[in-house]
Scaffold this active site. Structure first.
Site, mmCIF file in Angstrom:
data_model
loop_
_atom_site.group_PDB
_atom_site.id
_atom_site.type_symbol
_atom_site.label_atom_id
_atom_site.label_comp_id
_atom_site.label_asym_id
_atom_site.label_seq_id
_atom_site.Cartn_x
_atom_site.Cartn_y
_atom_site.Cartn_z
ATOM 1 N N GLU A 260 0.629 -1.197 0.363
ATOM 2 C CA GLU A 260 -0.357 -0.086 0.096
ATOM 3 C C GLU A 260 0.653 0.837 -0.033
ATOM 4 O OE1 GLU A 260 -1.313 2.957 0.270
ATOM 5 O OE2 GLU A 260 -1.501 3.144 2.283
ATOM 6 N N CYS A 294 -1.779 9.303 2.650
ATOM 7 C CA CYS A 294 -1.802 8.790 1.396
ATOM 8 C C CYS A 294 -3.112 8.087 0.118
ATOM 9 C CB CYS A 294 -1.396 7.067 1.178
ATOM 10 S SG CYS A 294 -2.689 6.140 2.217
#
Length: 507
Positions: A260, A294
Site C-alpha cells: 500500500e 496516502c
C-alpha cells in the site's frame, strides 16, 4: 505528555523488541514530538540476533495459534477491540503527541482500530471456501483456507497504529501471527499497542508472541525481515520507492506482498457539482493530517467554467484553517512530522514555480513561539499543469494543485495520467458523469468515490490501489484471503479410480 506515556507503561528508555518478552540490545533511538521538537523517549533497538530470537518465538506461537478454532481466535480479537475502546482517548492523544495529527484524527485512528477488530470478529466465522462439482463420478471437490504463518507488517508514521490493526486483527482471526516493524518516527505508539495486546493474550492464555514487534534500522533488521523465508507475507505501507525494494526482495524469494504505497489523488469537479459539498471535502482531503495521508487530495481537476469560482472559495476556506498545537481541540492542522518534511514542501514549491506554476495561497514556513520546532507551514494552493514533473510526484505535504479541463474525456485523461492509483473522487450531480467516472473508462484507482472526498476510507471495503500504489488490499471485503493459503481438495468415495479429462491409463 509524560503522563500519557506513563499510562501505557512507556519508560524513559524502552526496549524495542517483543515476542512474549522484551528485547533490545542495539543502538538507542531518540523519539521526538513534532509538536515542539522535544525528546519524549528513547528506544533500545533490536539487533539482528534479537530479530532471530523474536522470529523463532513468533513461529513457535504460530504453530499453536493456528490450531485454535477461528471463532475462538475471534473472541481474542474482540477483547483486543474492547481494550482499545477503553483507552481510545489516551491512545489517540499519544498518536497526536508522537505523529502530530490533530486530536480528533488521533482518536479517529483508534476508533478505526476498534472497528477493524469488530469486523475481524465477525469474519472469524466467515472464512468461507467453495464447493465445486467434480467431473468424476462419486467424487467431492472443495477448497479451504489455511493459516499462512508469520506476517511481517511494515507501517508508516502517518497512521502509526491503524494500519497495524488492519493487518494484525485480520491475520489473527486467520490463524497467523504478526511481526510488526513500525516507523522509526513513531515507535512509542507501537509499544503501547503491543502492551495492550500482550495483556489480552495473557488473559486468554495465549502466547503474546502472536503480536510480536521489532524496532530497528531498515538497513539491518528491516532487510533481514524482507529476506526471511520464515516470513511468507510482508504487508508494507510507505513510499513507492520503498515498495519497489520490498517487492523485488520478497518476490525474489517467491514470498508474498501486500503493498500500500503512494497516492496522487485527484478530485474532478464538474460544472454540475454542488460546491457547498465539494469545498469541505477538498479542504479535509488536502489539509487533514497536514497533507500526510496516502489518500490526501493532491490535485483538483476542475471544469474551466467554474475554476475561478472554486479557487476563490477554496482560498477563503484555507485562510480560516487554524494551525497550531494539535492537542488543542480547536486546531484543524498540526505540524508536519519533521523539519525535513517542511524542506520537502518548500523544495516542491520552488520546483513548481520553476516549471511555470503559480502559488495562489499559502506555502509558507511558520515560526515563533506559537509554532515551535520548525515543523509548521501554511497549506498551499497552486495553479499547475498535470504534466509538470512535480505534479507527477507525491509530495507528502499540504500542497494542492489546481488543473483545469474542457470536457469529460480530457478530465479523465488528466486524472489517470499519473504513476499512482490509490484514491479518486468526482463531484457531480449528473448521473452520466458519475457513472462514466466509475466505469471501465473512468478512474483507474483502487478507490473511486462520488460526492465524497478521497480521504477517509471505511474498514468494510478493501483498501489499496493500482499501478505504483502497489496493487495490494488490506482491511475489509475479501482482503483476508491474502493472509491465508488456499487448498483445493478432492475426495474419491467410490470403488473406482477415474482420471480427470477422461484419460485412460490401464495396465
Amino acid at each position: 505528555m509524560q503522563e500519557i506515556l506513563r499510562k501505557f507503561g512507556i519508560e524513559e528508555i524502552s526496549l524495542g523488541g517483543y515476542c512474549g518478552e522484551w528485547l533490545g540490545g542495539g543502538d538507542e533511538l531518540d523519539v521526538t514530538t513534532p509538536i515542539d521538537g522535544s525528546k519524549i523517549g528513547t528506544i533500545k533497538q533490536v539487533t539482528p540476533e534479537d530479530y532471530d530470537r523474536i522470529v523463532e518465538r513468533a513461529h513457535k506461537a504460530f504453530l499453536e495459534w493456528r490450531m485454535i478454532p477461528a471463532p475462538q481466535r475471534g473472541q481474542l480479537v474482540r477483547d483486543l477491540g474492547n481494550a482499545l475502546r477503553d483507552v481510545k482517548d489516551d491512545l489517540g492523544a499519544l498518536v497526536t503527541i508522537e505523529m502530530g495529527k490533530i486530536l480528533a484524527e488521533g482518536k479517529g485512528e483508534v476508533q478505526e482500530m476498534v472497528d477493524i477488530c469488530d469486523f475481524a470478529t465477525g469474519l472469524s466465522r466467515q472464512l468461507y471456501g467453495l464447493t465445486m462439482h467434480s467431473e468424476r463420478p462419486l467424487h467431492r471437490m472443495y477448497e479451504q483456507w489455511h493459516p499462512l504463518g508469520v506476517v511481517g507488517v511494515i507501517s508508516a508514521f502517518n497512521f502509526p497504529v491503524a494500519v497495524w490493526s488492519w493487518n494484525a486483527a485480520i491475520a489473527a482471526v486467520c490463524g497467523d501471527v504478526t511481526l510488526w516493524k513500525p516507523s522509526s518516527q513513531t515507535p512509542l505508539t507501537a509499544i503501547a499497542c503491543t502492551k495492550i495486546a500482550e495483556k489480552v493474550c495473557k488473559a486468554h492464555g495465549v502466547d503474546p508472541a502472536v503480536f510480536s514487534m521489532i524496532v530497528g534500522p531498515g538497513r539491518t533488521v528491516g532487510e533481514k525481515m524482507l529476506h526471511d523465508k520464515r516470513v511468507p507475507l510482508i504487508s508494507a505501507t510507505g513510499s513507492c520507492k520503498m515498495g519497489y525494494r520490498v517487492g523485488s526482495v520478497v518476490g525474489e524469494r517467491l514470498g508474498r506482498t501486500i503493498l500500500e504505497l503512494g497516492g496522487n489523488n485527484a478530485i474532478i469537479v464538474t460544472e454540475k457539482a454542488d460546491l457547498q459539498m465539494a469545498i469541505p471535502a477538498i479542504l479535509f482531503g488536502s489539509v487533514g493530517t497536514a497533507g500526510q495521508r496516502c489518500t490526501s487530495t493532491r490535485r483538483i481537476i476542475v471544469q474551466e467554467s467554474i475554476r475561478d469560482q472554486l479557487v476563490e472559495k477554496l482560498v477563503n476556506a484555507y485562510k480560516q484553517v487554524r494551525i497550531g498545537n494539535p492537542l488543542n481541540e480547536t486546531t484543524l492542522m498540526g505540524p508536519l512530522v519533521k523539519p525535513g518534511a517542511v524542506d520537502d514542501m518548500m523544495n516542491a514549491i520552488t520546483t513548481l514555480k520553476n516549471e511555470g506554476g503559480e502559488v495562489l495561497c499559502g506555502g509558507e514556513k511558520l515560526s515563533g513561539d506559537e509554532y515551535p520546532g520548525g515543523h509548521y507551514v501554511t497549506p498551499c494552493i497552486a495553479a499547475a499543469k498535470n504534466e509538470y514533473k512535480i505534479v507527477q510526484e507525491e509530495t507528502f505535504a499540504p500542497i494542492l494543485y489546481i488543473i483545469g479541463y474542457g470536457n469529460l474525456d480530457e478530465a479523465l485523461h488528466i486524472h489517470n495520467d499519473v504513476p499512482q492509483g490509490l484514491s479518486s473522487s468526482m463531484f457531480t450531480l449528473n448521473m452520466r458523469e458519475a457513472e462514466t467516472f466509475l466505469s471501465h473508462k473512468g478512474s483507474d484507482c483502487g478507490i473511486a468515490n462520488i460526492n465524497i472526498g478521497t480521504s477517509g476510507a471505511e474498514i468494510g471495503g478493501a483498501f489499496g490501489g493500482e499501478k505504483e500504489t502497489g496493487g495490494g488490499r488490506e482491511s475489509g471485503s475479501d482482503a483476508w484471503k491474502a493472509y491465508m493459503r488456499r487448498q483445493t481438495n478432492t475426495i474419491n468415495w467410490s470403488t473406482q479410480l477415474p482420471l480427470a479429462q477422461g484419460i485412460k491409463f490401464d495396465l
